[in-house]
Motif scaffolding. Structure first.
Motif, short mmCIF file in Angstrom:
data_model
loop_
_atom_site.label_atom_id
_atom_site.label_comp_id
_atom_site.label_asym_id
_atom_site.label_seq_id
_atom_site.Cartn_x
_atom_site.Cartn_y
_atom_site.Cartn_z
N THR A 266 0.83 -1.20 0.00
CA THR A 266 0.00 0.00 0.00
C THR A 266 0.86 1.25 0.00
O THR A 266 0.55 2.22 -0.67
CB THR A 266 -0.93 0.02 1.24
OG1 THR A 266 -1.72 -1.15 1.21
CG2 THR A 266 -1.82 1.23 1.25
N GLN B 272 -12.12 -5.48 1.58
CA GLN B 272 -12.52 -4.54 0.53
C GLN B 272 -13.71 -3.70 0.99
O GLN B 272 -13.78 -2.50 0.74
CB GLN B 272 -12.86 -5.30 -0.76
CG GLN B 272 -13.23 -4.42 -1.92
CD GLN B 272 -12.12 -3.44 -2.33
OE1 GLN B 272 -10.94 -3.69 -2.11
NE2 GLN B 272 -12.50 -2.33 -2.90
N LYS C 101 -13.52 4.95 2.65
CA LYS C 101 -13.44 5.97 1.60
C LYS C 101 -14.74 6.79 1.55
O LYS C 101 -14.71 8.01 1.47
CB LYS C 101 -13.18 5.34 0.24
CG LYS C 101 -13.11 6.40 -0.84
CD LYS C 101 -12.67 5.88 -2.15
CE LYS C 101 -12.61 7.06 -3.11
NZ LYS C 101 -11.75 6.86 -4.20
N ASN D 200 -9.11 3.18 -3.41
CA ASN D 200 -9.54 3.27 -2.01
C ASN D 200 -8.81 4.34 -1.22
O ASN D 200 -9.30 4.80 -0.20
CB ASN D 200 -9.34 1.93 -1.31
CG ASN D 200 -10.34 0.89 -1.75
OD1 ASN D 200 -11.46 1.22 -2.12
ND2 ASN D 200 -9.95 -0.36 -1.74
N TYR D 201 -7.61 4.73 -1.65
CA TYR D 201 -6.81 5.65 -0.86
C TYR D 201 -6.63 7.02 -1.51
O TYR D 201 -5.77 7.78 -1.12
CB TYR D 201 -5.44 5.02 -0.56
CG TYR D 201 -5.60 3.75 0.25
CD1 TYR D 201 -5.82 3.81 1.61
CD2 TYR D 201 -5.58 2.51 -0.37
CE1 TYR D 201 -6.01 2.66 2.35
CE2 TYR D 201 -5.76 1.35 0.36
CZ TYR D 201 -5.97 1.43 1.72
OH TYR D 201 -6.15 0.29 2.45
N GLN E 64 -9.02 -4.60 9.04
CA GLN E 64 -9.11 -3.33 8.34
C GLN E 64 -8.85 -3.41 6.85
O GLN E 64 -9.70 -3.88 6.12
CB GLN E 64 -8.22 -2.29 9.02
CG GLN E 64 -8.75 -1.92 10.39
CD GLN E 64 -7.95 -0.84 11.05
OE1 GLN E 64 -6.88 -0.46 10.60
NE2 GLN E 64 -8.46 -0.33 12.14
N ASN E 65 -7.69 -2.96 6.37
CA ASN E 65 -7.53 -2.84 4.93
C ASN E 65 -7.40 -4.17 4.20
O ASN E 65 -7.26 -4.20 3.00
CB ASN E 65 -6.37 -1.90 4.56
CG ASN E 65 -5.04 -2.40 5.01
OD1 ASN E 65 -4.95 -3.31 5.81
ND2 ASN E 65 -3.99 -1.80 4.49
N GLU E 66 -7.49 -5.28 4.92
CA GLU E 66 -7.59 -6.59 4.26
C GLU E 66 -8.99 -6.81 3.72
O GLU E 66 -9.23 -7.73 2.95
CB GLU E 66 -7.26 -7.71 5.24
CG GLU E 66 -5.82 -7.72 5.70
CD GLU E 66 -5.57 -8.77 6.77
OE1 GLU E 66 -6.53 -9.18 7.46
OE2 GLU E 66 -4.41 -9.17 6.93
N ASN F 85 -12.56 -0.96 3.24
CA ASN F 85 -11.94 0.10 2.45
C ASN F 85 -12.98 0.99 1.79
O ASN F 85 -12.85 2.21 1.76
CB ASN F 85 -11.01 -0.49 1.38
CG ASN F 85 -9.76 -1.11 1.98
OD1 ASN F 85 -9.32 -0.72 3.05
ND2 ASN F 85 -9.21 -2.08 1.29
#
Length: 127
Positions: free
Chosen positions: A9, A68, A75, A31-32, A64-66, A71
């Motif tokens: 990431t 989707q 967002k 997502n970021y 968390q960010n595992e 995420n």
């Protein structure tokens, strides 16, 4: 307890497929990459969705960010208060195109700010 470390990431490229004046635009669907997007969801509804998603992710062994869906929720929630980066960046690049400005070094600075590194840093020193 599983500790998740996602260095991918940190070093990912945020560029989308579009460009203006030969300058690649960020992928605003990533997502970021946050830009202003309003919804009709209240804070209490977000809280319920976040708790529900956390419970589902815990049961599946994801953090968390595992996830989707996590995420996407993150967002969506953050985009409610984010500045209109898509509008600002697009307008800026259109202005560059209209003025036919040579932007090589400026874009290198933009890459540094968005990605945290430069692939061609030696060319900056040599010029």
């Amino acid at each position: 307890m599983k500790v998740h470390s996602d260095t991918a990431t940190q070093f990912r490229r945020f560029w989308g497929t579009g460009s203006i004046a030969g300058i690649k635009l960020p992928d605003f669907n990533d997502n970021y990459v946050f830009t202003s997007k309003k919804t009709e969801i209240s804070d209490s509804e977000y809280k319920k969705k976040i708790i529900s998603q956390a419970q589902q992710d815990f049961a599946a062994g994801r953090f968390q960010n595992e996830s989707q869906r996590f995420n996407q929720l993150m967002k969506q929630f953050v985009s409610e208060v984010s500045p209109d980066r898509q509008g600002i960046i697009t307008a800026g690049f259109k202005e560059v195109k209209a003025r036919k400005i040579n932007v090589r070094r400026s874009i290198d600075v933009l890459i540094l700010l968005l990605e945290g590194k430069l692939d061609n840093w030696r060319t900056l020193i040599e010029h």
